[in-house]
Scaffold this motif. Structure first.
Motif, PDB file in Angstrom:
ATOM      1  N   TYR A  98       0.809  -1.209   0.000  1.00 49.75           N
ATOM      2  CA  TYR A  98       0.000   0.000   0.000  1.00 49.75           C
ATOM      3  C   TYR A  98       0.848   1.268   0.000  1.00 49.75           C
ATOM      4  O   TYR A  98       1.924   1.322   0.609  1.00 49.75           O
ATOM      5  N   ILE A  99       0.309   2.310  -0.669  1.00 54.86           N
ATOM      6  CA  ILE A  99       0.865   3.660  -0.592  1.00 54.86           C
ATOM      7  C   ILE A  99      -0.280   4.576  -0.197  1.00 54.86           C
ATOM      8  O   ILE A  99      -1.326   4.601  -0.851  1.00 54.86           O
ATOM      9  N   TRP A 100      -0.086   5.331   0.876  1.00 55.23           N
ATOM     10  CA  TRP A 100      -1.126   6.229   1.385  1.00 55.23           C
ATOM     11  C   TRP A 100      -0.776   7.666   1.018  1.00 55.23           C
ATOM     12  O   TRP A 100       0.344   8.126   1.250  1.00 55.23           O
ATOM     13  N   ARG A 101      -1.761   8.380   0.511  1.00 56.28           N
ATOM     14  CA  ARG A 101      -1.564   9.767   0.055  1.00 56.28           C
ATOM     15  C   ARG A 101      -2.408  10.699   0.919  1.00 56.28           C
ATOM     16  O   ARG A 101      -3.626  10.553   0.988  1.00 56.28           O
ATOM     17  N   TYR A 102      -1.752  11.646   1.573  1.00 51.86           N
ATOM     18  CA  TYR A 102      -2.413  12.560   2.502  1.00 51.86           C
ATOM     19  C   TYR A 102      -2.185  14.000   2.081  1.00 51.86           C
ATOM     20  O   TYR A 102      -1.115  14.337   1.536  1.00 51.86           O
ATOM     21  N   ASP A 103      -3.153  14.866   2.375  1.00 51.49           N
ATOM     22  CA  ASP A 103      -2.906  16.294   2.209  1.00 51.49           C
ATOM     23  C   ASP A 103      -2.214  16.823   3.462  1.00 51.49           C
ATOM     24  O   ASP A 103      -1.993  16.092   4.442  1.00 51.49           O
ATOM     25  N   GLU A 104      -1.848  18.090   3.442  1.00 50.88           N
ATOM     26  CA  GLU A 104      -1.084  18.657   4.551  1.00 50.88           C
ATOM     27  C   GLU A 104      -1.874  18.693   5.851  1.00 50.88           C
ATOM     28  O   GLU A 104      -1.298  18.779   6.931  1.00 50.88           O
ATOM     29  N   GLY A 105      -3.205  18.669   5.746  1.00 53.07           N
ATOM     30  CA  GLY A 105      -4.027  18.677   6.946  1.00 53.07           C
ATOM     31  C   GLY A 105      -4.202  17.316   7.583  1.00 53.07           C
ATOM     32  O   GLY A 105      -4.794  17.208   8.656  1.00 53.07           O
ATOM     33  N   GLY A 106      -3.691  16.272   6.934  1.00 54.58           N
ATOM     34  CA  GLY A 106      -3.793  14.941   7.499  1.00 54.58           C
ATOM     35  C   GLY A 106      -4.954  14.126   6.987  1.00 54.58           C
ATOM     36  O   GLY A 106      -5.229  13.036   7.507  1.00 54.58           O
ATOM     37  N   ASP A 107      -5.661  14.613   5.962  1.00 58.62           N
ATOM     38  CA  ASP A 107      -6.756  13.845   5.365  1.00 58.62           C
ATOM     39  C   ASP A 107      -6.207  12.919   4.296  1.00 58.62           C
ATOM     40  O   ASP A 107      -5.407  13.339   3.442  1.00 58.62           O
ATOM     41  N   VAL A 108      -6.642  11.664   4.299  1.00 58.02           N
ATOM     42  CA  VAL A 108      -6.211  10.733   3.278  1.00 58.02           C
ATOM     43  C   VAL A 108      -6.924  11.066   1.975  1.00 58.02           C
ATOM     44  O   VAL A 108      -8.130  11.297   1.934  1.00 58.02           O
ATOM     45  N   ARG A 109      -6.143  11.168   0.894  1.00 61.16           N
ATOM     46  CA  ARG A 109      -6.693  11.535  -0.400  1.00 61.16           C
ATOM     47  C   ARG A 109      -6.869  10.332  -1.318  1.00 61.16           C
ATOM     48  O   ARG A 109      -7.862  10.221  -2.021  1.00 61.16           O
ATOM     49  N   SER A 110      -5.871   9.450  -1.322  1.00 61.63           N
ATOM     50  CA  SER A 110      -5.926   8.266  -2.176  1.00 61.63           C
ATOM     51  C   SER A 110      -5.168   7.137  -1.501  1.00 61.63           C
ATOM     52  O   SER A 110      -4.274   7.383  -0.681  1.00 61.63           O
ATOM     53  N   VAL A 111      -5.524   5.930  -1.862  1.00 62.94           N
ATOM     54  CA  VAL A 111      -4.798   4.748  -1.400  1.00 62.94           C
ATOM     55  C   VAL A 111      -4.491   3.898  -2.619  1.00 62.94           C
ATOM     56  O   VAL A 111      -5.388   3.547  -3.383  1.00 62.94           O
ATOM     57  N   TYR A 112      -3.210   3.593  -2.815  1.00 65.85           N
ATOM     58  CA  TYR A 112      -2.774   2.776  -3.935  1.00 65.85           C
ATOM     59  C   TYR A 112      -2.333   1.405  -3.405  1.00 65.85           C
ATOM     60  O   TYR A 112      -1.842   1.294  -2.285  1.00 65.85           O
ATOM     61  N   LYS A 113      -2.473   0.399  -4.259  1.00 68.06           N
ATOM     62  CA  LYS A 113      -2.064  -0.940  -3.861  1.00 68.06           C
ATOM     63  C   LYS A 113      -1.420  -1.661  -5.038  1.00 68.06           C
ATOM     64  O   LYS A 113      -1.994  -1.728  -6.127  1.00 68.06           O
ATOM     65  N   VAL A 114      -0.218  -2.198  -4.801  1.00 64.44           N
ATOM     66  CA  VAL A 114       0.464  -2.981  -5.821  1.00 64.44           C
ATOM     67  C   VAL A 114      -0.233  -4.331  -5.936  1.00 64.44           C
ATOM     68  O   VAL A 114      -0.381  -5.059  -4.943  1.00 64.44           O
ATOM     69  N   GLY A 115      -0.657  -4.681  -7.155  1.00 59.62           N
ATOM     70  CA  GLY A 115      -1.390  -5.923  -7.337  1.00 59.62           C
ATOM     71  C   GLY A 115      -0.522  -7.162  -7.163  1.00 59.62           C
ATOM     72  O   GLY A 115      -0.883  -8.095  -6.447  1.00 59.62           O
ATOM     73  N   ALA A 116       0.615  -7.187  -7.828  1.00 57.31           N
ATOM     74  CA  ALA A 116       1.504  -8.362  -7.773  1.00 57.31           C
ATOM     75  C   ALA A 116       2.507  -8.175  -6.636  1.00 57.31           C
ATOM     76  O   ALA A 116       3.634  -7.747  -6.846  1.00 57.31           O
ATOM     77  N   PHE A 117       2.082  -8.511  -5.438  1.00 57.78           N
ATOM     78  CA  PHE A 117       2.910  -8.284  -4.246  1.00 57.78           C
ATOM     79  C   PHE A 117       2.646  -9.397  -3.243  1.00 57.78           C
ATOM     80  O   PHE A 117       1.490  -9.690  -2.931  1.00 57.78           O
ATOM     81  N   ARG A 118       3.719 -10.007  -2.763  1.00 55.07           N
ATOM     82  CA  ARG A 118       3.594 -11.039  -1.735  1.00 55.07           C
ATOM     83  C   ARG A 118       4.233 -10.537  -0.449  1.00 55.07           C
ATOM     84  O   ARG A 118       5.458 -10.472  -0.353  1.00 55.07           O
ATOM     85  N   PRO A 119       3.433 -10.159   0.526  1.00 53.36           N
ATOM     86  CA  PRO A 119       4.019  -9.669   1.785  1.00 53.36           C
ATOM     87  C   PRO A 119       4.862 -10.741   2.471  1.00 53.36           C
ATOM     88  O   PRO A 119       4.541 -11.941   2.404  1.00 53.36           O
ATOM     89  N   LEU A 120       5.923 -10.318   3.086  1.00 54.18           N
ATOM     90  CA  LEU A 120       6.729 -11.225   3.891  1.00 54.18           C
ATOM     91  C   LEU A 120       5.882 -11.738   5.050  1.00 54.18           C
ATOM     92  O   LEU A 120       5.321 -10.960   5.816  1.00 54.18           O
ATOM     93  N   GLN A 121       5.780 -13.045   5.174  1.00 48.23           N
ATOM     94  CA  GLN A 121       4.989 -13.629   6.247  1.00 48.23           C
ATOM     95  C   GLN A 121       5.800 -13.641   7.542  1.00 48.23           C
ATOM     96  O   GLN A 121       6.970 -14.019   7.546  1.00 48.23           O
ATOM     97  N   MET A 122       5.158 -13.191   8.609  1.00 45.74           N
ATOM     98  CA  MET A 122       5.812 -13.146   9.915  1.00 45.74           C
ATOM     99  C   MET A 122       4.923 -13.810  10.955  1.00 45.74           C
ATOM    100  O   MET A 122       3.698 -13.699  10.891  1.00 45.74           O
TER     101      MET A 122
END
Length: 410
Positions: free
Chosen positions: A286-310
């Motif tokens: 995920y990539i989170w995009r915020y304005d200067e006031g702290g409001d989230v504007r957009s959320v991006y997600k890489v489709g082909a991504f395997r998180p490291l399992q912990m």
């Protein structure tokens, strides 16, 4: 039957914000847009018993929001008027032999920890991040390379260096030991100027309208910030290091060791053109995009991504990472040409016998349109065991087998 909230969902997080009145089923509370978009980072969670597998989707901020997918569906050729840096990167990914390079005469410890900043067309700053902990300046006109910071504990020396940022005639190095080093580049080469102490470990540093912005990592050391004190992932700090605002949610867990892992290696980018921040975790898609006031504007997600399992063992306070399985990491570079950021996804593949291979996928996000583009994939073998390219508006830097080179032409 009464209402039963889902304890691990972010949907109801906003109702826990300080000062709101609890409402019954079917009723709505009066919330500002900021309150609707900003989950409370340190909300209580249900106790975890036994071995816990991470990541847990419900613990990822805004995982249930409308997501902008980062995929290979839209190619580089669909990108209108691409800036030269992205053109050079695309050409290299299509055919590495199609570009000319000049080696700068030094090696780095780990290519994924290299960051660069340009001071115009002639001067280039290169951070060999931890464990290298060195800062270099290269003058492409005189072809002189100068080391302007070495590893150490003294003034002007680097330790636990995690991120690099240029602002005007200064460059800043974020350090994991709650310090930010500032180097003035009015003289040539740059010189150490001062160190600012901040109350949290810093993973990355970016500009702010008043002072600096840092991506924070919780600390369990004596005198460090606890999770209860961490009001957000992004901290805005004044010139003296005091935090005057914080926003943005981290991966949520009550366990320091787990939270610290999702903060470690993250990147924070500021776009002056849009006056917005983008931040990411190295271990999440995920990539989170915020304005200067702290409001989230957009959320991006890489489709082909395997998180490291912990696996976290609460009773033992132990974290086990499944490096023997396939996994991915994410890094965000930019902005480029004012309106682009470049997500770099590194995929590790294991053959089951302890040998890992790598391939890197490069994408571009147009912050003006929210469209994403696939720039290309880099696969390497034979004598090349690792490679990456880092771009700025003025320079494209190639790190191959630890050797640092400047891409000169195509």
């Amino acid at each position: 039957m009464g209402c039963r909230p889902r304890e691990t969902s972010w949907v109801l997080v906003a109702t826990l914000l300080t000062g709101l009145t609890l409402v019954g089923c079917g009723e709505e509370s009066e919330q500002t847009e900021t309150e609707k978009n900003r989950p409370e980072t340190n909300r209580p969670t249900s106790p975890e018993e036994g071995v816990v597998e991470h990541p847990v989707e419900e613990r990822i901020p805004y995982a249930n929001r409308d997501i902008i997918s980062i995929t290979k569906d839209r190619s580089f050729e669909a990108l209108p008027d691409p800036p030269r840096s992205l053109q050079v990167l695309h050409v290299f990914l299509q055919n590495p032999g199609a570009v000319d390079t000049t080696r700068l005469g030094f090696y780095v410890k780990e290519s994924e920890n290299v960051e660069v900043a340009s001071l115009g067309e002639r001067r280039l700053i290169i951070l060999d991040g931890h464990p290298g902990n060195r800062l270099f300046e290269y003058d492409s006109q005189s072809e002189i390379l100068t080391q302007i910071a070495a590893p150490g504990n003294g003034p002007g020396e680097l330790k636990f260096s995690m991120g690099l940022m240029r602002d005007g005639h200064s460059v800043y190095v974020a350090r994991q030991d709650r310090r930010i080093d500032r180097f003035t580049c009015t003289p040539e080469p740059c010189e150490y100027e001062a160190t600012t102490r901040v109350p949290v470990n810093t993973m990355s540093v970016a500009r702010a309208s008043d002072g600096l912005a840092i991506l924070a990592q919780p600390s369990n050391r004596k005198g460090g910030a606890s999770m209860d004190e961490l009001d957000g992932a992004v901290h805005l700090v004044s010139a003296d290091g005091a935090v005057w605002n914080a926003f943005g949610a981290l991966y949520h867990t009550e366990h320091f060791m787990v939270m610290a892992n999702y903060a470690r290696g993250g990147t924070l980018t500021y776009s002056p053109e849009f006056q917005e921040y983008l931040f990411s975790s190295e271990k999440l898609p995920y990539i989170w995009r915020y304005d200067e006031g702290g409001d989230v504007r957009s959320v991006y997600k890489v489709g082909a991504f395997r998180p490291l399992q912990m696996q976290y063992f609460p009773n033992e306070g132990r974290l086990h990472k499944e490096f023997g399985k396939d996994y991915s990491t994410l890094r965000v570079v930019g902005p480029v040409a004012g309106r682009f950021v470049v997500p770099v996804v590194r995929h590790y593949t294991s053959n089951g016998e302890g040998v890992r291979t790598e391939r890197l996928n490069y994408y571009a996000i147009d912050l003006n349109t929210d469209k994403t583009y696939f720039l290309g994939e880099d696969t390497f073998s034979g004598e090349v065991v690792e490679r990456t390219v880092v771009v700025t508006d003025e320079h494209q830097v190639l790190i191959e087998n630890g050797a640092v080179a400047l891409i000169e032409s195509m």
